[in-house]
Design a protein around this motif. Structure first.
Motif, mmCIF file in Angstrom:
data_model
loop_
_atom_site.group_PDB
_atom_site.id
_atom_site.type_symbol
_atom_site.label_atom_id
_atom_site.label_comp_id
_atom_site.label_asym_id
_atom_site.label_seq_id
_atom_site.Cartn_x
_atom_site.Cartn_y
_atom_site.Cartn_z
ATOM 1 N N VAL A 152 -1.528 -3.867 16.553
ATOM 2 C CA VAL A 152 -0.319 -4.689 16.578
ATOM 3 C C VAL A 152 -0.615 -5.922 15.736
ATOM 4 C CG1 VAL A 152 1.314 -5.965 18.005
ATOM 5 C CG2 VAL A 152 0.286 -3.847 18.875
ATOM 6 N N ASN A 153 0.086 -6.052 14.639
ATOM 7 C CA ASN A 153 -0.198 -7.105 13.672
ATOM 8 C C ASN A 153 0.741 -8.283 13.881
ATOM 9 O OD1 ASN A 153 -0.839 -8.662 11.493
ATOM 10 N ND2 ASN A 153 -0.563 -7.063 9.965
ATOM 11 N N LEU A 154 0.182 -9.417 14.302
ATOM 12 C CA LEU A 154 0.974 -10.628 14.483
ATOM 13 C C LEU A 154 0.629 -11.666 13.415
ATOM 14 C CD1 LEU A 154 0.934 -10.903 18.390
ATOM 15 C CD2 LEU A 154 2.702 -9.947 16.904
ATOM 16 N N ASN A 155 0.161 -11.177 12.252
ATOM 17 C CA ASN A 155 -0.035 -12.065 11.108
ATOM 18 C C ASN A 155 1.327 -12.453 10.546
ATOM 19 O OD1 ASN A 155 -2.648 -11.156 11.505
ATOM 20 N ND2 ASN A 155 -2.672 -9.869 9.681
ATOM 21 N N SER A 156 1.335 -13.364 9.570
ATOM 22 C CA SER A 156 2.569 -13.636 8.833
ATOM 23 C C SER A 156 2.411 -13.128 7.415
ATOM 24 C CB SER A 156 2.891 -15.135 8.843
ATOM 25 O OG SER A 156 1.858 -15.870 8.214
ATOM 26 N N GLY A 157 3.541 -12.885 6.757
ATOM 27 C CA GLY A 157 3.502 -12.349 5.407
ATOM 28 C C GLY A 157 4.893 -12.003 4.928
ATOM 29 N N THR A 158 5.002 -10.942 4.146
ATOM 30 C CA THR A 158 6.291 -10.542 3.586
ATOM 31 C C THR A 158 6.569 -9.080 3.946
ATOM 32 O OG1 THR A 158 5.474 -9.642 1.480
ATOM 33 C CG2 THR A 158 5.766 -12.035 1.608
ATOM 34 N N PRO A 159 7.826 -8.645 3.859
ATOM 35 C CA PRO A 159 8.148 -7.243 4.170
ATOM 36 C C PRO A 159 7.363 -6.259 3.307
ATOM 37 C CG PRO A 159 10.144 -8.548 4.148
ATOM 38 C CD PRO A 159 9.049 -9.451 3.652
ATOM 39 N N LYS A 160 7.184 -6.567 2.027
ATOM 40 C CA LYS A 160 6.417 -5.686 1.148
ATOM 41 C C LYS A 160 4.996 -5.518 1.666
ATOM 42 C CE LYS A 160 5.131 -5.125 -3.731
ATOM 43 N NZ LYS A 160 5.233 -5.727 -5.095
ATOM 44 N N GLU A 161 4.390 -6.612 2.124
ATOM 45 C CA GLU A 161 3.033 -6.544 2.672
ATOM 46 C C GLU A 161 3.002 -5.751 3.968
ATOM 47 O OE1 GLU A 161 0.925 -10.636 1.091
ATOM 48 O OE2 GLU A 161 2.381 -10.786 2.721
ATOM 49 N N ALA A 162 4.054 -5.876 4.784
ATOM 50 C CA ALA A 162 4.122 -5.121 6.038
ATOM 51 C C ALA A 162 4.203 -3.622 5.768
ATOM 52 C CB ALA A 162 5.319 -5.581 6.864
ATOM 53 N N HIS A 163 4.995 -3.216 4.777
ATOM 54 C CA HIS A 163 5.093 -1.795 4.421
ATOM 55 C C HIS A 163 3.745 -1.264 3.945
ATOM 56 C CE1 HIS A 163 9.370 -0.772 4.815
ATOM 57 N NE2 HIS A 163 9.600 -2.044 4.532
ATOM 58 N N ALA A 164 3.058 -2.058 3.126
ATOM 59 C CA ALA A 164 1.742 -1.637 2.632
ATOM 60 C C ALA A 164 0.756 -1.502 3.790
ATOM 61 C CB ALA A 164 1.217 -2.638 1.610
ATOM 62 N N ALA A 165 0.819 -2.416 4.751
ATOM 63 C CA ALA A 165 -0.084 -2.361 5.905
ATOM 64 C C ALA A 165 0.189 -1.129 6.758
ATOM 65 C CB ALA A 165 0.056 -3.628 6.741
ATOM 66 N N ALA A 166 1.466 -0.769 6.922
ATOM 67 C CA ALA A 166 1.808 0.428 7.690
ATOM 68 C C ALA A 166 1.248 1.673 7.004
ATOM 69 C CB ALA A 166 3.320 0.531 7.849
#
Length: 300
Positions: free
Chosen positions: A98-112
């Motif tokens: 469960v990632n509670l970092n901050s960032g951008t949607p593009k970074e979230a998609h890459a992390a998934a």
């Protein structure tokens, strides 16, 4: 689900990786609600106070991940996530991150995608309250990604606050987070600039706050800013719960998200510039209200 099963779900083992002010608050809240809590941080000494309350300190990230079905991470950004969890190897497979970092949607998609390649179930998330509010029932946490993962681990997530599921798109939580934080920063900046304008005529911040907050500011920010008004008059901005450097990181994510999403970027870029100017003036270790010092003087 029986009462016994429900209690067991609520008290499932959990790991927290990253022990800044927010990570410490998350681990403390989880331990306080009966979860067997394991923590890891690159600076091990940050866990000392938690260990004294019964929290277990892992020696490695792999050991921390292996201790619990769910690992909650609260790190600086996605790049830090890759650095930290790169050493976990096969310990990640079959676990939930469960990632509670901050960032951008593009970074979230890459992390998934990164998580899926490693056989990891993944939820992206965002914390919408300051550290002292973690663990309160009404404190909002945002999540996006797998609905199945969210539903299965909701009791654990609820130990930290009020979990809100936004949808299967893993980028939604950080998108909402940056949008809502932009509202917050813009409101605070407006209040601080207005206070500086009133102060140019010798009006104390405490006196101005009595009218300004009651007339305009919403219930979420109003009480906090009213409590902090004496700080503005004293020019003291302790950064114990979050520094201006940390806030600049969030402001950068807001500006980059606006660019990614194809919306106008002038306002978030200006807010980022103001925070950077305050840091350049020596206020980086203080809290966000130190931008008041920038507003009180014309740009040189």
């Amino acid at each position: 689900m029986t009462n016994e099963q429900s209690a067991s779900a609520r008290q499932a083992p959990v790991t927290v990786v990253g022990l800044g002010p927010m990570g410490l608050a998350l681990a403390g809240a989880l331990r306080g609600r009966g979860h067997r809590t394991t923590v890891w941080n690159r600076t091990p000494g940050k866990a000392d106070r938690l260990v004294a309350t019964g929290v277990r300190r892992a020696a490695t990230v792999a050991e921390a991940v292996s201790a619990s079905p769910v690992t909650i991470m609260c790190l600086k950004d996605y790049e830090t996530m890759y650095e930290v969890f790169g050493s976990a190897g096969d310990a990640l497979r079959g676990r939930v991150l469960v990632n509670l970092n901050s960032g951008t949607p593009k970074e979230a998609h890459a992390a998934a995608g990164w998580a899926a390649e490693r056989g990891v179930s993944y939820l992206d998330g965002a914390i919408m309250v300051p550290p002292p509010m973690v663990g309160h029932p009404g404190s909002v946490f945002l999540y996006s990604g797998s609905r199945e993962v969210f539903d299965e681990h909701r009791p654990t997530l609820a130990s930290m606050g009020d979990p809100r599921y936004l949808g299967s798109d893993p980028g939604l939580a950080v998108l909402y987070n940056t949008a809502l934080l932009e509202m917050m920063y813009a409101t605070i900046n407006g209040y601080l600039h207005a206070t500086a304008m009133a102060g140019s005529a010798g009006v104390p911040a405490v006196e101005f706050a009595e009218l300004a907050i009651g007339w305009f500011l919403p219930a979420v920010l109003g009480p906090m800013l009213a409590e902090e008004a004496p700080v503005l008059d004293k020019g003291e901005y302790p950064g114990d719960l979050g520094t201006l450097e940390m806030n600049l990181n969030a402001l950068d994510h807001i500006a980059r998200t606006a660019q990614e999403q194809g919306v106008q970027t002038d306002q978030p870029r200006l807010m980022r510039e103001i925070a950077a100017r305050a840091i350049a003036d020596g206020h980086g270790g203080k809290n966000y209200l130190a931008v008041f010092e920038v507003f009180k003087h014309q740009a040189r």
